[in-house]
Enzyme design. Structure first.
Site, PDB file in Angstrom:
ATOM      1  N   GLU A 297     -12.460 -14.657  30.731  1.00  0.00           N
ATOM      2  CA  GLU A 297     -11.037 -14.865  30.988  1.00  0.00           C
ATOM      3  C   GLU A 297     -10.424 -13.466  31.008  1.00  0.00           C
ATOM      4  OE1 GLU A 297      -7.520 -14.843  30.743  1.00  0.00           O
ATOM      5  OE2 GLU A 297      -7.497 -15.807  28.782  1.00  0.00           O
TER       6      GLU A 297
ATOM      7  N   GLU B  76      -2.359  -4.490  36.610  1.00  0.00           N
ATOM      8  CA  GLU B  76      -1.854  -5.189  35.428  1.00  0.00           C
ATOM      9  C   GLU B  76      -1.311  -4.154  34.446  1.00  0.00           C
ATOM     10  OE1 GLU B  76      -4.840  -6.991  32.826  1.00  0.00           O
ATOM     11  OE2 GLU B  76      -3.532  -8.734  32.637  1.00  0.00           O
TER      12      GLU B  76
ATOM     13  N   LYS C 179     -16.346 -11.753  17.385  1.00  0.00           N
ATOM     14  CA  LYS C 179     -15.811 -10.413  17.127  1.00  0.00           C
ATOM     15  C   LYS C 179     -14.329 -10.383  17.508  1.00  0.00           C
ATOM     16  CE  LYS C 179     -15.347  -5.943  19.176  1.00  0.00           C
ATOM     17  NZ  LYS C 179     -14.193  -5.748  18.368  1.00  0.00           N
TER      18      LYS C 179
ATOM     19  N   GLY D  36     -15.008  -7.176  31.373  1.00  0.00           N
ATOM     20  CA  GLY D  36     -15.616  -8.428  31.861  1.00  0.00           C
ATOM     21  C   GLY D  36     -16.699  -8.125  32.888  1.00  0.00           C
TER      22      GLY D  36
ATOM     23  N   CYS E  84      -2.053 -12.179  29.456  1.00  0.00           N
ATOM     24  CA  CYS E  84      -2.879 -12.099  30.667  1.00  0.00           C
ATOM     25  C   CYS E  84      -2.232 -12.830  31.840  1.00  0.00           C
ATOM     26  CB  CYS E  84      -4.270 -12.649  30.394  1.00  0.00           C
ATOM     27  SG  CYS E  84      -4.223 -14.237  29.587  1.00  0.00           S
TER      28      CYS E  84
ATOM     29  N   GLY F  86     -10.506 -10.595  27.864  1.00  0.00           N
ATOM     30  CA  GLY F  86     -10.096  -9.195  27.794  1.00  0.00           C
ATOM     31  C   GLY F  86      -9.904  -8.627  29.181  1.00  0.00           C
ATOM     32  N   SER F  87     -10.154  -7.345  29.314  1.00  0.00           N
ATOM     33  CA  SER F  87      -9.845  -6.672  30.572  1.00  0.00           C
ATOM     34  C   SER F  87     -10.908  -6.960  31.631  1.00  0.00           C
ATOM     35  CB  SER F  87      -9.752  -5.166  30.342  1.00  0.00           C
ATOM     36  OG  SER F  87     -10.969  -4.693  29.834  1.00  0.00           O
ATOM     37  N   THR F  88     -10.502  -6.856  32.881  1.00  0.00           N
ATOM     38  CA  THR F  88     -11.431  -7.133  33.984  1.00  0.00           C
ATOM     39  C   THR F  88     -12.578  -6.128  33.980  1.00  0.00           C
ATOM     40  OG1 THR F  88      -9.739  -8.216  35.290  1.00  0.00           O
ATOM     41  CG2 THR F  88     -11.588  -7.308  36.516  1.00  0.00           C
TER      42      THR F  88
HETATM   43  P1  NDP Z   1     -10.779  -4.866  26.226  1.00  0.00           P
HETATM   44  O1  NDP Z   1     -11.216  -5.700  27.335  1.00  0.00           O
HETATM   45  O2  NDP Z   1     -11.309  -3.497  26.093  1.00  0.00           O
HETATM   46  O3  NDP Z   1     -11.057  -5.590  24.820  1.00  0.00           O
HETATM   47  C1  NDP Z   1     -11.168  -6.987  24.626  1.00  0.00           C
HETATM   48  C2  NDP Z   1     -12.237  -7.269  23.576  1.00  0.00           C
HETATM   49  O4  NDP Z   1     -13.510  -6.840  24.058  1.00  0.00           O
HETATM   50  C3  NDP Z   1     -12.058  -6.537  22.266  1.00  0.00           C
HETATM   51  O5  NDP Z   1     -12.561  -7.315  21.217  1.00  0.00           O
HETATM   52  C4  NDP Z   1     -12.910  -5.306  22.464  1.00  0.00           C
HETATM   53  O6  NDP Z   1     -13.296  -4.722  21.256  1.00  0.00           O
HETATM   54  C5  NDP Z   1     -14.093  -5.896  23.192  1.00  0.00           C
HETATM   55  N1  NDP Z   1     -14.847  -4.960  24.022  1.00  0.00           N
HETATM   56  C6  NDP Z   1     -14.416  -3.828  24.637  1.00  0.00           C
HETATM   57  N2  NDP Z   1     -15.412  -3.253  25.331  1.00  0.00           N
HETATM   58  C7  NDP Z   1     -16.503  -4.030  25.170  1.00  0.00           C
HETATM   59  C8  NDP Z   1     -17.846  -3.974  25.652  1.00  0.00           C
HETATM   60  N3  NDP Z   1     -18.251  -3.008  26.465  1.00  0.00           N
HETATM   61  N4  NDP Z   1     -18.707  -4.943  25.285  1.00  0.00           N
HETATM   62  C9  NDP Z   1     -18.301  -5.940  24.498  1.00  0.00           C
HETATM   63  N5  NDP Z   1     -17.059  -6.040  23.997  1.00  0.00           N
HETATM   64  C10 NDP Z   1     -16.151  -5.111  24.334  1.00  0.00           C
HETATM   65  O7  NDP Z   1      -9.220  -4.805  26.258  1.00  0.00           O
HETATM   66  P2  NDP Z   1      -8.307  -3.677  25.601  1.00  0.00           P
HETATM   67  O8  NDP Z   1      -7.998  -4.126  24.246  1.00  0.00           O
HETATM   68  O9  NDP Z   1      -8.889  -2.323  25.705  1.00  0.00           O
HETATM   69  O10 NDP Z   1      -7.083  -3.722  26.545  1.00  0.00           O
HETATM   70  C11 NDP Z   1      -7.128  -3.013  27.777  1.00  0.00           C
HETATM   71  C12 NDP Z   1      -6.488  -3.803  28.877  1.00  0.00           C
HETATM   72  O11 NDP Z   1      -7.138  -5.043  29.021  1.00  0.00           O
HETATM   73  C13 NDP Z   1      -5.052  -4.189  28.617  1.00  0.00           C
HETATM   74  O12 NDP Z   1      -4.185  -3.166  28.951  1.00  0.00           O
HETATM   75  C14 NDP Z   1      -4.913  -5.366  29.506  1.00  0.00           C
HETATM   76  O13 NDP Z   1      -4.661  -4.941  30.805  1.00  0.00           O
HETATM   77  C15 NDP Z   1      -6.268  -6.027  29.444  1.00  0.00           C
HETATM   78  N6  NDP Z   1      -6.333  -7.147  28.493  1.00  0.00           N
HETATM   79  C16 NDP Z   1      -6.346  -8.394  28.990  1.00  0.00           C
HETATM   80  C17 NDP Z   1      -6.366  -9.455  28.123  1.00  0.00           C
HETATM   81  C18 NDP Z   1      -6.368 -10.855  28.606  1.00  0.00           C
HETATM   82  O14 NDP Z   1      -6.010 -11.733  27.851  1.00  0.00           O
HETATM   83  N7  NDP Z   1      -6.802 -11.119  29.790  1.00  0.00           N
HETATM   84  C19 NDP Z   1      -6.333  -9.282  26.685  1.00  0.00           C
HETATM   85  C20 NDP Z   1      -6.389  -7.908  26.264  1.00  0.00           C
HETATM   86  C21 NDP Z   1      -6.372  -6.900  27.157  1.00  0.00           C
HETATM   87  P3  NDP Z   1     -12.362  -3.578  20.585  1.00  0.00           P
HETATM   88  O15 NDP Z   1     -11.072  -4.233  20.252  1.00  0.00           O
HETATM   89  O16 NDP Z   1     -13.142  -3.196  19.388  1.00  0.00           O
HETATM   90  O17 NDP Z   1     -12.202  -2.472  21.597  1.00  0.00           O
END
Ligand code: NDP
Length: 826
Positions: free
Chosen positions: A266, A397, A191, A249, A300, A244-246
């Site tokens: 990650e 962050e 996804k 995660g 990140c 993605g976000s903590t």
């Molecule tokens: P998220 O963690 O919300 O999103 C990352 C991915 O996870 C996207 O594909 C998202 O889908 C999906 N996702 C979100 N919620 C769920 C869930 N409950 N179950 C399964 N999958 C899910 O990051 P955001 O895009 O909202 O960014 C928010 C913050 O996260 C940023 O401001 C930053 O601080 C951090 N971040 C960190 C990253 C890293 O590389 N470590 C990368 C991106 C963000 P969808 O896009 O459809 O919401």
């Protein structure tokens, strides 16, 4: 006008990349379908979402909004494909992956332009960094597909993998996830982030072009609540890989707890960028540009905390301001632009909110004099000075182009400040003194440390975090283990599943043939309380009780009474009391964790010394072989000969980890740069562990020995049913020069004690060999500080078997890889 005048007044002209081919590509295909089983299908919901171009706020494309019915279809396709892909020879998989890499290069410009328009990042970055690294990942992992059978013998693919990626490096994150998964023979349902799906859809086309078998890669666009959550909870998915976000995660950790799904996370970071006063400040300035203004700071591992030695802070700040004034921000498709747009209005608002909070908290903010474009979502490079380490902007962050600067005086203070965060993803160290840099690097709690460089990535060198930055690595050989499992485990799990229906589990079978009811001489040994001996002196005959040996807790090298003041009875198989141990509680665990932390110097000692101590433990155990064998007979009712073999295997196991202590060292990578990457296997820290009930001595030694061999300190809950073999080891430890606090033992009821350990923020990893419910509890509780977990899900191992009971799996669980990047040359 002379040359000097021209040079000084020169301005950048626009150098636009044409969007036309990418727009045409979109026009011919939209609305985009879902990619399932190598077909483009309409979403079950018949709904579509807009993908917006962040540099102008206008819709760019319509992509399908999948729902749980589509997830079911994609998982079914991936499962069916796994039947053959999982058995496809490595060489065949390597050929497909090689073809994928070639096709990415063939479409590189289309991919770069699409990425720029969809995400807002500059074409300079997508063209020169994202897309070349994507190709490199597939080439590199084609190699691992080819070598899997010789380099990972005894391992097999995990199965169907659900992969969820963010928007900051859309195609690169896809490559980081899909390349190792396919190389190891898994199939995938991926996804993309909802804001940035387009390059993943072009990638799907490439899958068709290279003729990848149907169902091996499936791509579902859509919302987190519909697709992401359904993937995480799907019962037929064997592993989730998430970036993605903590917070998300953490929710995924909780949702998968106890399910047996493998998981790698990650997550976020707040990475320090440490500058010592002997650093080359002009290089530092360019380093900062790459650290925090690269990809608009939406990285990140962005070096978002600038830690500067006090005496050079003013001069560095003024150089930085001069450089910021010259940064060019604007249309991401302009090749002369340094910074593009922020991915979405929501992300922009979040950056603005945190920046306002920084100002309110009293930090000094500086931004360049030029203005951002008014169309689209832009935010200027921002520098905060006068920042207190505990303020929000120093801890949270921001995920935007915002740098917060603080000062330090000594290297010790720099390390303390750098580690003052709940994250641990990356760090940079800048100094012309390589001794200082290489002294500081290992002390930083971060998965990657860059010396005099920053944001370096390569497929050969693993990337991933410590602490709340997640666990698991992507890239390097270590990244492959996220996508495989030992082949024996599969057979064992199948037998255990059969056991649930009335058959016998592998572990029980291992013990089974050896079980017998104790009788005769053994019977006397079996009942410690009954072993009163006849004492005769000068015609007076009396029975003499054996000296009571109620073991206490073992904390900080001392035997201490349980805080509760209670003891619990320990029984033999005939339900006779054979001894008592202390009833441990929350307070005992807390004391033990404190002691384990205080012993952290163990990791800094030499590996030779650790090996010596493990050999010494083996020697002292061997001296008491008979006594330990009797104790096993007494607790388990197994025949003496069988117990002796358990003790001998435990001795041999101590030898194995003494051998490994100075050999499981890491590797040196040669990524394509002038320099090396030192991939060091580091101790994780404090490991909490619950020992299995089967094999009371061997189960205990098999867990403790690898952990301490690798430099960890441990808090051990021994077998609840048969703890006496572990408590007998106190004397072995005391006579083997094991420093105080390296091994701490708390006896009592396994699950409540493990709950405290798993909840504890100062425990860095948790191993649990016990019930399925206990495994779930540990995984759930570990989400608090995102500690690494290793649990048995209620399945038994045959600890006597070297394949199941020792080896690299144990060493891997005892370590994390830190990659230290050291470029060379003047
Ligand atoms: P998220 O963690 O919300 O999103 C990352 C991915 O996870 C996207 O594909 C998202 O889908 C999906 N996702 C979100 N919620 C769920 C869930 N409950 N179950 C399964 N999958 C899910 O990051 P955001 O895009 O909202 O960014 C928010 C913050 O996260 C940023 O401001 C930053 O601080 C951090 N971040 C960190 C990253 C890293 O590389 N470590 C990368 C991106 C963000 P969808 O896009 O459809 O919401």
């Amino acid at each position: 006008m002379n040359v000097m005048d021209i040079f000084e007044t020169m301005e950048y002209g626009p150098a636009p990349e044409s969007p036309a081919p990418a727009l045409q590509w979109i026009k011919e295909r939209q609305p985009f379908g879902l990619f399932i089983n190598n077909q483009w299908v309409k979403p079950a919901s018949a709904q579509y979402i807009d993908s917006i171009n962040p540099s102008n706020g206008k819709p760019l494309a319509q992509v399908a909004a999948a729902n749980s019915a589509d997830v079911d279809a994609a998982v079914a396709a991936a499962r069916a494909a796994f039947e053959s892909w999982g058995k496809t020879p490595g060489h065949v998989r390597a050929r497909y992956m090689y073809a994928i890499a070639r096709h990415i290069q063939k479409h590189s410009r289309l991919l770069a332009v699409l990425e720029s328009m969809d995400n807002g990042k500059s074409i300079r970055e997508t063209r020169d960094l994202d897309i070349p690294l994507v190709a490199r990942h597939f080439y590199y992992h084609a190699g691992w597909a080819q070598l899997m059978s010789s380099e990972l013998p005894g391992y097999e693919p995990v199965g169907v993998v659900g992969q969820i990626i963010p928007w900051n490096f859309p195609l690169l994150m896809l490559a980081w996830k899909i390349a190792p998964a396919l190389a190891m023979g898994n199939t995938v349902v991926l996804k993309p982030a909802r804001y940035t799906s387009l390059t993943a859809l072009k990638f799907a086309e490439i899958m068709q072009e290279v003729g990848l078998p149907a169902g091996v890669v499936n791509i579902l666009t859509g919302e987190a609540s519909q697709v992401g959550e359904a993937l995480v909870r799907h019962p037929d998915i064997n592993k989730i890989a998430f970036t993605g976000s903590t917070d998300v995660g953490r929710s995924i950790r909780r949702a998968t707890a106890g399910s047996g799904k493998k998981l790698s996370l990650e997550l976020g970071g707040k990475s320090p960028f440490i500058v010592f006063d002997d650093a080359d400040l002009d290089s530092v300035v360019e380093g900062v540009v790459d650290a925090i203004w690269f990809n608009q700071g939406q990285v990140c591992c962005a070096g978002s905390r600038l830690l500067v030695q006090e005496d050079i802070a003013d001069s560095l700040n003024s150089k930085l301001r001069a450089r910021m004034e010259k940064l060019r921000l604007g249309d991401p498709l302009d090749k002369a632009v340094d910074m593009g747009a922020i991915v979405s209005p929501g992300q922009l608002e979040e950056i603005q909110r945190l920046v306002s909070q920084g100002v309110e908290e009293g930090a000094e903010m500086w931004q360049p004099s030029w203005a951002c474009p008014t169309e689209g979502y832009f935010f200027p490079p921002t520098l905060f000075t006068n920042v207190a380490p505990a303020t929000t902007i120093a801890q949270v962050e921001i995920f935007g182009p915002v740098l917060v600067a603080m000062t330090f005086r000594t290297p010790t203070e720099a390390v303390a400040l750098a580690n003052n965060t709940r994250y641990g993803l990356a760090a940079s160290v800048w100094s012309e003194n390589i001794n200082l840099a290489l002294d500081v690097a290992p002390k930083l709690k971060a998965g990657s440390v860059w010396v005099n460089c920053t944001n370096m990535f390569d497929a050969s060198s693993g990337f991933g975090g410590y602490r709340e930055s997640g666990f698991g690595r992507e890239g390097g050989k270590e990244g492959l283990y996220e996508y495989v499992r030992p082949a024996w485990e599969n057979q064992s799990l199948m037998k255990a599943a059969a056991h649930a229906n009335g058959a016998v589990s592998a572990g029980e079978k291992a013990v089974e043939g050896t079980q017998s009811v104790v009788s005769g001489e053994d019977d006397e040994q079996a009942n410690g309380h009954a072993a009163w001996q006849l004492y005769s002196d000068k015609g007076f005959t009396a029975t003499l009780p054996s000296i009571d040996r109620t073991p206490k807790m073992f904390i900080k090298g001392k035997q201490v009474r349980p805080d509760s003041g209670y003891s619990r009875d320990i029984y033999d198989p005939q339900h006779r009391v054979i001894g008592q141990v202390g009833e441990g509680n929350r307070k005992d665990i807390r004391n033990a964790v404190e002691a384990a932390h205080a012993a952290s110097g163990w990791a800094a000692g030499t590996t030779h010394n650790r090996a010596q101590i493990l050999y010494y433990m083996a020697e002292n155990l061997a001296v008491r072989e008979e006594e330990f064998a009797h104790r096993i007979v007494q607790q388990s009712g197994r025949p003496y000969a069988d117990a002796v073999s358990e003790v001998q295997t435990a001795i041999s196991r101590l030898f194995s980890y003494a051998a490994w202590a100075d050999k499981y060292e890491g590797v040196v990578h040669r990524p394509p740069l002038r320099g090396v990457v030192l991939a060091m296997n580091e101790a994780i820290g404090v490991i909490g562990m619950a020992c299995p009930d089967e094999y009371p001595l061997l189960g205990f030694i098999s867990l403790v020995a690898p952990a301490v061999a690798m430099g960890n300190t441990v808090v051990v809950v021994p077998s609840q049913r048969s703890p006496l073999s572990a408590t007998d080891c106190y004397q072995v430890f005391e006579t083997s020069d094991l420093p105080d606090g390296v091994v701490n033992i708390v006896t009592g009821e396994r699950d409540p004690l493990c709950q405290v350990l798993a909840d504890h923020d100062d425990v860095d990893a948790m191993w649990y060999f016990g019930s399925a419910e206990g495994s779930k509890m540990v995984e759930l509780a570990s989400a608090g500080n995102m500690k690494r977990t290793w649990v048995s899900y209620g399945y038994a191992r045959n600890w006597l078997d070297a394949e199941q009971g020792e080896g690299e799996e144990f060493l891997r669980e005892s370590t994390q890889v830190k990659n230290i990047w050291v470029p060379y040359g003047e």
